[in-house]
Scaffold this active site. Structure first.
Site, mmCIF file in Angstrom:
data_model
loop_
_atom_site.group_PDB
_atom_site.id
_atom_site.type_symbol
_atom_site.label_atom_id
_atom_site.label_comp_id
_atom_site.label_asym_id
_atom_site.label_seq_id
_atom_site.Cartn_x
_atom_site.Cartn_y
_atom_site.Cartn_z
ATOM 1 N N ASN A 54 -6.754 -5.189 -3.788
ATOM 2 C CA ASN A 54 -5.634 -5.892 -4.056
ATOM 3 C C ASN A 54 -4.547 -4.985 -4.956
ATOM 4 O O ASN A 54 -3.310 -5.465 -4.904
ATOM 5 C CB ASN A 54 -5.894 -6.992 -5.217
ATOM 6 C CG ASN A 54 -4.761 -7.642 -6.084
ATOM 7 O OD1 ASN A 54 -3.960 -8.278 -5.196
ATOM 8 N ND2 ASN A 54 -4.570 -7.236 -7.276
ATOM 9 N N ALA A 55 -4.901 -3.914 -5.498
ATOM 10 C CA ALA A 55 -3.779 -3.005 -6.227
ATOM 11 C C ALA A 55 -2.694 -2.773 -5.289
ATOM 12 O O ALA A 55 -2.887 -2.372 -4.070
ATOM 13 C CB ALA A 55 -4.289 -1.693 -6.857
ATOM 14 N N GLY A 56 -1.634 -2.861 -5.815
ATOM 15 C CA GLY A 56 -0.233 -2.474 -5.110
ATOM 16 C C GLY A 56 0.790 -2.228 -5.832
ATOM 17 O O GLY A 56 0.895 -2.651 -7.013
ATOM 18 N N ALA A 81 17.521 5.389 3.167
ATOM 19 C CA ALA A 81 18.489 6.607 2.600
ATOM 20 C C ALA A 81 18.683 7.033 1.300
ATOM 21 O O ALA A 81 18.583 8.230 0.861
ATOM 22 C CB ALA A 81 19.925 6.113 3.225
ATOM 23 N N TYR A 140 7.068 0.229 1.363
ATOM 24 C CA TYR A 140 5.915 -0.853 1.180
ATOM 25 C C TYR A 140 5.496 -1.340 2.339
ATOM 26 O O TYR A 140 4.403 -1.617 2.698
ATOM 27 C CB TYR A 140 6.747 -1.965 0.397
ATOM 28 C CG TYR A 140 5.796 -3.221 -0.223
ATOM 29 C CD1 TYR A 140 4.885 -2.847 -1.196
ATOM 30 C CD2 TYR A 140 6.181 -4.460 0.388
ATOM 31 C CE1 TYR A 140 4.057 -3.812 -1.477
ATOM 32 C CE2 TYR A 140 5.217 -5.446 0.020
ATOM 33 C CZ TYR A 140 4.231 -5.096 -0.934
ATOM 34 O OH TYR A 140 3.464 -6.171 -1.545
ATOM 35 N N LYS A 191 1.906 -1.759 4.007
ATOM 36 C CA LYS A 191 1.059 -3.022 4.482
ATOM 37 C C LYS A 191 0.693 -3.274 5.807
ATOM 38 O O LYS A 191 0.009 -3.905 6.160
ATOM 39 C CB LYS A 191 2.036 -4.147 3.902
ATOM 40 C CG LYS A 191 2.366 -3.968 2.285
ATOM 41 C CD LYS A 191 0.781 -4.342 1.716
ATOM 42 C CE LYS A 191 1.047 -4.392 -0.022
ATOM 43 N NZ LYS A 191 -0.371 -4.486 -0.671
HETATM 44 P P1 NAD Z 1 1.111 -6.973 -9.836
HETATM 45 O O1 NAD Z 1 2.018 -5.815 -10.059
HETATM 46 O O2 NAD Z 1 1.126 -7.950 -10.903
HETATM 47 O O3 NAD Z 1 -0.263 -6.506 -9.958
HETATM 48 C C1 NAD Z 1 -0.703 -5.042 -9.241
HETATM 49 C C2 NAD Z 1 -1.834 -4.536 -10.186
HETATM 50 O O4 NAD Z 1 -2.133 -3.364 -9.334
HETATM 51 C C3 NAD Z 1 -1.325 -4.122 -11.590
HETATM 52 O O5 NAD Z 1 -2.255 -4.488 -12.628
HETATM 53 C C4 NAD Z 1 -1.203 -2.544 -11.458
HETATM 54 O O6 NAD Z 1 -1.684 -1.974 -12.673
HETATM 55 C C5 NAD Z 1 -2.670 -2.354 -10.594
HETATM 56 N N1 NAD Z 1 -2.339 -1.045 -9.896
HETATM 57 C C6 NAD Z 1 -1.211 -0.429 -9.494
HETATM 58 N N2 NAD Z 1 -1.352 0.922 -9.059
HETATM 59 C C7 NAD Z 1 -2.717 1.103 -9.477
HETATM 60 C C8 NAD Z 1 -3.581 2.047 -9.289
HETATM 61 N N3 NAD Z 1 -3.101 3.589 -8.885
HETATM 62 N N4 NAD Z 1 -4.923 2.017 -9.656
HETATM 63 C C9 NAD Z 1 -5.400 0.900 -10.157
HETATM 64 N N5 NAD Z 1 -4.680 -0.193 -10.346
HETATM 65 C C10 NAD Z 1 -3.422 -0.076 -9.819
HETATM 66 O O7 NAD Z 1 1.203 -7.335 -8.718
HETATM 67 P P2 NAD Z 1 0.885 -8.890 -7.840
HETATM 68 O O8 NAD Z 1 2.072 -9.505 -7.540
HETATM 69 O O9 NAD Z 1 -0.329 -9.288 -8.356
HETATM 70 O O10 NAD Z 1 0.440 -8.084 -6.200
HETATM 71 C C11 NAD Z 1 -0.906 -7.783 -5.814
HETATM 72 C C12 NAD Z 1 -1.068 -7.398 -4.696
HETATM 73 O O11 NAD Z 1 -0.507 -8.600 -3.838
HETATM 74 C C13 NAD Z 1 -0.460 -6.249 -4.354
HETATM 75 O O12 NAD Z 1 -1.051 -5.552 -3.281
HETATM 76 C C14 NAD Z 1 1.149 -6.597 -3.905
HETATM 77 O O13 NAD Z 1 1.704 -5.477 -2.971
HETATM 78 C C15 NAD Z 1 0.607 -7.892 -2.876
HETATM 79 N N6 NAD Z 1 1.618 -8.762 -2.727
HETATM 80 C C16 NAD Z 1 2.164 -9.548 -3.516
HETATM 81 C C17 NAD Z 1 3.054 -10.499 -3.377
HETATM 82 C C18 NAD Z 1 3.821 -11.414 -4.404
HETATM 83 O O14 NAD Z 1 4.769 -12.387 -4.151
HETATM 84 N N7 NAD Z 1 3.576 -11.256 -5.721
HETATM 85 C C19 NAD Z 1 3.403 -10.757 -1.854
HETATM 86 C C20 NAD Z 1 2.976 -10.081 -0.944
HETATM 87 C C21 NAD Z 1 1.696 -9.035 -1.095
#
Ligand code: NAD
Length: 439
Positions: free
Chosen positions: A282-284, A292, A345, A349
């Site tokens: 899930n981390a992202g 550009a 991104y 994804k």
């Molecule tokens: P968020 O930023 O609240 O949480 C992401 C977590 O990942 C954070 O706690 C961060 O510290 C952790 N993280 C980042 N880099 C890391 C690393 N190198 N090692 C370990 N942990 C790490 O984001 P979110 O909104 O909860 O999103 C969670 C996932 O869902 C992500 O992959 C995001 O891309 C995806 N997503 C979110 C949305 C949205 O609307 N919020 C939409 C589509 C996809």
């Protein structure tokens, strides 16, 4: 993070004003709460002659205590379209939905069952089965009032492996999932699932679990009785510890981009838990800029966290996964439709989708499934930071006229993680309220 417009639109004066001005009217979605029945009323089950799924679905509904007669209001309309072998055979779908569309309750469910076109005996049958996608996606956009519509393709031989998916789609767990095409394939066996404690005895790893969607995933997997290991960067250690304490899980502070992260993770899981059954990537991160203006660091950081680290972690953990193991990767609708300012991104994804689809056949002989969920607009800190206009577009331009909640993504992951979902692999399921923008 609160959707004030939706609260207003659901208040007494708000409802009248929204109706008069023709503004979007976000319904209150039917979400699952512990102890809820599968559905809120009787289910109408019908089908084209010669279908394969009436028996198994009827059996599942009966075991779940669902009434199959009653009406005049129905909580779900289920149509077995597996008997349709040519385009003329599509007519019964018109008859069924024309007659019953108005009898579906708010928050109701439409499920059409079909045969994967690739598994059809003739081009005519494949054509008719492919046509089912247009029907279900249109129903999802047409019915409103928090109803959802899905197409489930069930491969020949997989008739007995539909329960877990049907239960998810009928229940309040799938509140923000609509317009999806789900594929269930044949498996040698699917263990019996204890529907109240589906993940009993399983060890689950959730990355990026200190907040947002990851924390919600950890809570739902723990609710379903998994022992959960929550992982996040050391800087998020306090919040991570709070999540771990709340769910009785274990916290692991680790930056996934460190070169030794895969081996450290594998060693920690083995020494503390002796195994891992479920891996949730899930981390992202986002580093938005038009290409550009984007720096090489911004490009590299996003690809590394969102995609390459998943590959490296998989390399280390796949050898540890037992039969029945599960990998679930979080993608994004940006990875499907593309998004301005998100080349890095969306590349990462879309890569996640490629990862899941290419690994599914490789992992199948091991009895391990791998799937992706692609969230749309979810109410988190990430989306709260968006400029107002973009945020409102994201929230309203979907069949639910509102953003989803982290729990909606978490429930979808819990379904994919369940033992009964053994036939679901290589799927990409959007949790986006059937977003209108897209590829
Ligand atoms: P968020 O930023 O609240 O949480 C992401 C977590 O990942 C954070 O706690 C961060 O510290 C952790 N993280 C980042 N880099 C890391 C690393 N190198 N090692 C370990 N942990 C790490 O984001 P979110 O909104 O909860 O999103 C969670 C996932 O869902 C992500 O992959 C995001 O891309 C995806 N997503 C979110 C949305 C949205 O609307 N919020 C939409 C589509 C996809």
């Amino acid at each position: 993070m609160s959707d004030r417009y939706a609260s207003f639109a659901n208040s007494g004066p708000g409802r009248a004003l929204v109706k008069r001005l023709g503004l979007p009217a976000p319904p209150v979605l039917r979400r699952y709460h512990s102890g809820d029945p599968l559905v809120t009323g009787p289910v109408m089950l019908a089908g084209a002659p010669g279908g394969r799924l009436d028996g198994p679905v009827r059996k599942m509904l009966t075991i779940a205590g669902v009434a199959l007669d009653g009406g005049p209001r129905w909580s779900a309309l289920v149509f077995d379209g597996t008997g349709i072998v040519d385009s003329a055979g599509l007519h019964p779908l018109y008859e069924f939905f024309h007659a019953n569309a108005r009898s579906l309750t708010s928050g109701g469910r439409v499920i059409v069952l079909g045969t994967p076109p690739a598994a059809c005996a003739s081009p005519r049958e494949a054509t008719a089965q492919r046509a089912l996608e247009g029907l279900t996606r249109s129903i999802g956009k047409e019915f409103g009032r928090g109803m959802t519509a899905q197409l489930v393709y069930v491969a020949p031989g997989a008739e007995e492996f539909t329960d877990s998916t049907m239960r998810f789609l009928l229940s309040g767990r799938s509140a923000y999932v609509s317009g999806q095409v789900i594929r269930i394939g044949q498996v040698s066996s699917s263990p019996l699932t204890d529907w109240d404690h589906p993940l009993e005895g399983k060890v689950a790893l959730v990355t990026g679990a200190a907040q947002g969607i990851g924390a919600a995933i950890a809570r739902v997997l723990a609710r379903d009785c998994a022992r959960v290991v929550v992982l996040d960067v050391p800087a998020a250690g306090e919040a991570l510890a709070r999540v771990a304490n709340e769910i009785g899980g274990t916290a692991l502070q680790l930056d996934l981009t460190r070169p030794d992260a895969p081996s450290t993770l594998a060693a920690q899981l083995l020494s503390r838990h002796g195994k891992v059954d479920i891996v949730v990537h899930n981390a992202g991160i986002t580093r938005d800029k038009t290409i550009a203006k984007m720096s090489a660091e911004q490009w590299d950081a996003v690809i590394d966290v969102n995609l390459s680290s998943q590959e490296r972690i998989n390399d280390a953990l796949i050898p540890l996964l037992p039969e029945g193991g599960r990998i679930i990767s979080v993608s994004s609708t940006s990875g499907i439709a593309g998004n301005r300012g998100q080349t890095n991104y969306a590349t990462s994804k879309a890569g996640v989708i490629g990862l899941v689809q290419s690994m599914a056949p490789i992992l199948a002989p091991q009895g391990v499934t791998i799937n992706a969920v692609a969230p749309g607009f979810i109410e988190t800190r990430m989306t709260a930071r968006m400029p107002l206009a973009a945020r409102e577009v994201g929230r309203r331009m979907n069949s639910m006229s509102q953003g989803g909640l982290p729990v909606d993504v978490a429930e979808t992951i819990a379904w994919l993680a369940a033992p009964g979902s053994a036939g679901v692999t290589g799927n990409v399921v959007r949790v986006c309220g059937q977003m209108w923008l897209g590829a």
